[in-house]
Design a protein around this motif. Sequence first.
Motif, mmCIF file in Angstrom:
data_model
loop_
_atom_site.group_PDB
_atom_site.id
_atom_site.type_symbol
_atom_site.label_atom_id
_atom_site.label_comp_id
_atom_site.label_asym_id
_atom_site.label_seq_id
_atom_site.Cartn_x
_atom_site.Cartn_y
_atom_site.Cartn_z
ATOM 1 N N GLY A 1 -4.762 3.711 7.278
ATOM 2 C CA GLY A 1 -4.752 2.322 7.707
ATOM 3 C C GLY A 1 -4.709 1.249 6.477
ATOM 4 O O GLY A 1 -3.945 0.498 6.652
ATOM 5 N N ILE A 2 -5.099 1.780 5.367
ATOM 6 C CA ILE A 2 -4.698 0.790 4.262
ATOM 7 C C ILE A 2 -3.096 0.733 4.030
ATOM 8 O O ILE A 2 -2.577 -0.161 3.718
ATOM 9 N N LEU A 3 -2.623 2.103 4.048
ATOM 10 C CA LEU A 3 -1.077 2.256 3.753
ATOM 11 C C LEU A 3 -0.363 1.391 4.975
ATOM 12 O O LEU A 3 0.638 0.751 4.722
ATOM 13 N N ARG A 4 -0.908 1.452 6.148
ATOM 14 C CA ARG A 4 -0.171 0.535 7.203
ATOM 15 C C ARG A 4 -0.509 -1.018 7.018
ATOM 16 O O ARG A 4 0.560 -1.696 7.063
ATOM 17 N N MET A 5 -1.711 -1.453 6.471
ATOM 18 C CA MET A 5 -1.663 -2.727 6.194
ATOM 19 C C MET A 5 -0.547 -3.112 5.167
ATOM 20 O O MET A 5 0.095 -4.249 5.011
ATOM 21 N N ALA A 6 -0.617 -2.148 4.295
ATOM 22 C CA ALA A 6 0.446 -2.612 3.009
ATOM 23 C C ALA A 6 1.933 -2.538 3.590
ATOM 24 O O ALA A 6 2.666 -3.522 3.481
ATOM 25 N N ALA A 7 2.320 -1.661 4.512
ATOM 26 C CA ALA A 7 3.572 -1.587 4.932
ATOM 27 C C ALA A 7 3.831 -2.695 5.901
ATOM 28 O O ALA A 7 4.956 -3.118 5.872
ATOM 29 N N LEU B 1 -7.386 7.326 -2.122
ATOM 30 C CA LEU B 1 -7.797 5.993 -1.665
ATOM 31 C C LEU B 1 -7.249 4.899 -3.201
ATOM 32 O O LEU B 1 -6.745 3.921 -2.629
ATOM 33 N N LEU B 2 -7.265 5.462 -4.153
ATOM 34 C CA LEU B 2 -6.718 4.582 -5.266
ATOM 35 C C LEU B 2 -5.459 4.348 -5.267
ATOM 36 O O LEU B 2 -4.880 3.251 -5.297
ATOM 37 N N ASP B 3 -4.557 5.356 -4.695
ATOM 38 C CA ASP B 3 -3.026 5.239 -4.195
ATOM 39 C C ASP B 3 -2.917 4.178 -3.136
ATOM 40 O O ASP B 3 -2.143 3.320 -3.332
ATOM 41 N N ALA B 4 -3.732 4.371 -2.089
ATOM 42 C CA ALA B 4 -3.323 3.434 -1.016
ATOM 43 C C ALA B 4 -3.682 1.951 -1.439
ATOM 44 O O ALA B 4 -3.038 1.018 -1.126
ATOM 45 N N VAL B 5 -4.896 1.953 -2.413
ATOM 46 C CA VAL B 5 -5.381 0.496 -2.514
ATOM 47 C C VAL B 5 -4.233 -0.112 -3.615
ATOM 48 O O VAL B 5 -3.759 -1.130 -3.436
ATOM 49 N N ARG B 6 -3.636 0.672 -4.619
ATOM 50 C CA ARG B 6 -2.538 0.353 -5.165
ATOM 51 C C ARG B 6 -1.161 -0.092 -4.724
ATOM 52 O O ARG B 6 -0.920 -1.339 -4.671
ATOM 53 N N ARG B 7 -0.993 0.424 -3.438
ATOM 54 C CA ARG B 7 0.179 0.262 -2.637
ATOM 55 C C ARG B 7 -0.057 -1.202 -1.726
ATOM 56 O O ARG B 7 0.884 -1.905 -1.661
ATOM 57 N N TYR B 8 -1.334 -1.147 -1.454
ATOM 58 C CA TYR B 8 -1.686 -2.317 -0.649
ATOM 59 C C TYR B 8 -1.433 -3.720 -1.476
ATOM 60 O O TYR B 8 -0.977 -4.560 -1.125
ATOM 61 N N TYR B 9 -2.155 -3.345 -2.657
ATOM 62 C CA TYR B 9 -1.945 -4.487 -3.827
ATOM 63 C C TYR B 9 -0.433 -4.995 -3.989
ATOM 64 O O TYR B 9 -0.169 -6.020 -4.197
ATOM 65 N N ALA B 10 0.333 -3.850 -4.578
ATOM 66 C CA ALA B 10 1.710 -4.179 -4.697
ATOM 67 C C ALA B 10 2.399 -4.783 -3.648
ATOM 68 O O ALA B 10 3.346 -5.409 -3.747
ATOM 69 N N ALA B 11 2.254 -4.525 -2.470
ATOM 70 C CA ALA B 11 2.645 -5.064 -1.293
ATOM 71 C C ALA B 11 2.255 -6.697 -0.815
ATOM 72 O O ALA B 11 3.127 -7.327 -0.481
ATOM 73 N N THR B 12 1.053 -6.743 -1.500
ATOM 74 C CA THR B 12 0.514 -8.220 -0.896
ATOM 75 C C THR B 12 0.097 -9.099 -1.746
ATOM 76 O O THR B 12 0.046 -10.354 -1.402
#
Length: 413
Positions: free
Chosen positions: A223-229, A263-274
């Motif tokens: 879900g975090i990755l989808r929020m990022a995408a 989890l950290l990888d997903a959070v990183r991607r969320y931050y990078a995207a948003t």
Amino acid sequence: MEGDVEGTPQTAKVNVLGMSREELRTFMTTLGERPFRGDQIYRWLYARGAISFGSMTDIARASRELLSRTAVIAGVVPVSSIPSPADGTIKFLFGLADGLRIESVLIPPSAQFDPDEDRADAPTRRERLTLCVSTQVGCPLACAFCATGTMGFVRNLTAGEIIGQVLHARHATGRRITNIVFMGMGEPLLNYERVMNAADIMTDGMDIGARHMTLSTAGWCDGILRMAAEQRRVKLAVSLHSASDEVRTRLMPVTRRFPLAQLLDAVRRYYAATRVRVTYEVVFFDDVNDRPEDIRKLIRFVRAVPSKVNVIPFHPIGFMHPEGLGATLRPSPRTDAIVEQLRAANITVMVRSSAGEDIAAACGQLAVAAPRRRQGGAIPRHRSTLPHETTNHETPPLWATRRREGNTGETSC
Ligand code: SAH
């Protein structure tokens, strides 16, 4: 919002509550109406909180009658509201069409979780009114410390049931809800589409900006990755509780599925995207996650991405009779010292107040009795038997006078 005032939904009827603008336009065309009728209904439902088609006075009588024959407005039905004498928090208990129950918590301006404090366009504290909404009945993730987790998973809420909670809170208070936290019962990212559809409607139809919404997850990385995408602007809060896989797995079994590295990888991607700063939520438990090595790991983890830490006091869940680790957890006596240690390490730390604890409405305390077989149509009884329970929302909230209370602590649910 009084929920299903159109009567008991019949399976043949379509529920329009929770439909997006586009869905309503399409629905109206299937009825042989012009698409702009969908826009009108959208405004009636979400901006004005209409509870019947009959009240939609700028729609031709014949169209209203057609709507009444083919559709319902079915949200949630208020069962009781429990105001906290201590701090003005109100816990709403709602019934759903299938007899299940959920809770939401209205957090008063004086003591609320404050996701927007640093924003120029944030509502001032006096105007701010936050609703903590549920996204599922029960939850499958079984965090050891969480009351909802002891219920197990029952079902996902529909977008209409999520929005219905907000419409009712607005109706009951007569005030605009300015902030939403998806932190009530359930794991919002396991009900991704309905939660995001509801969030989009709240933004587009109810004037609650995505940046005034916070979604809290136990760390469901898909879900975090989808929020990022999808570059979702809804703020992300991650219930972290420990930066050690071994300790976190005991507290939060979801760690087996999504270990901390993921989890950290997903959070990183969320931050990078948003570019939206992440909030980590942590409760410190005595001798479980409060040892020096726990804190060292925690500091390393939260530093990896721009973030802040919300330290939540442990709210008792003994009323749900947890088993195993959940039955033994105690709040850490070292919490204050750890907060100082984190601040000394230049980490932004907020300590949440426990508003609503006296009515079991604080973080992690939302849970309703498992549904019993309905007898003679009776809705199952709520397990709370608190003395100040009311059968409707006639008790004025302590903060209804718009007085400033001076308490700048945070709270949430
Ligand atoms: N499933 C989501 C949202 C629901 S819980 C999530 O896990 O984030 C909302 C917040 O309350 C989470 O940060 C959760 O870790 C916290 N929480 C759960 N039980 C608690 C308790 N007994 N005391 C304090 N906080 C609790």
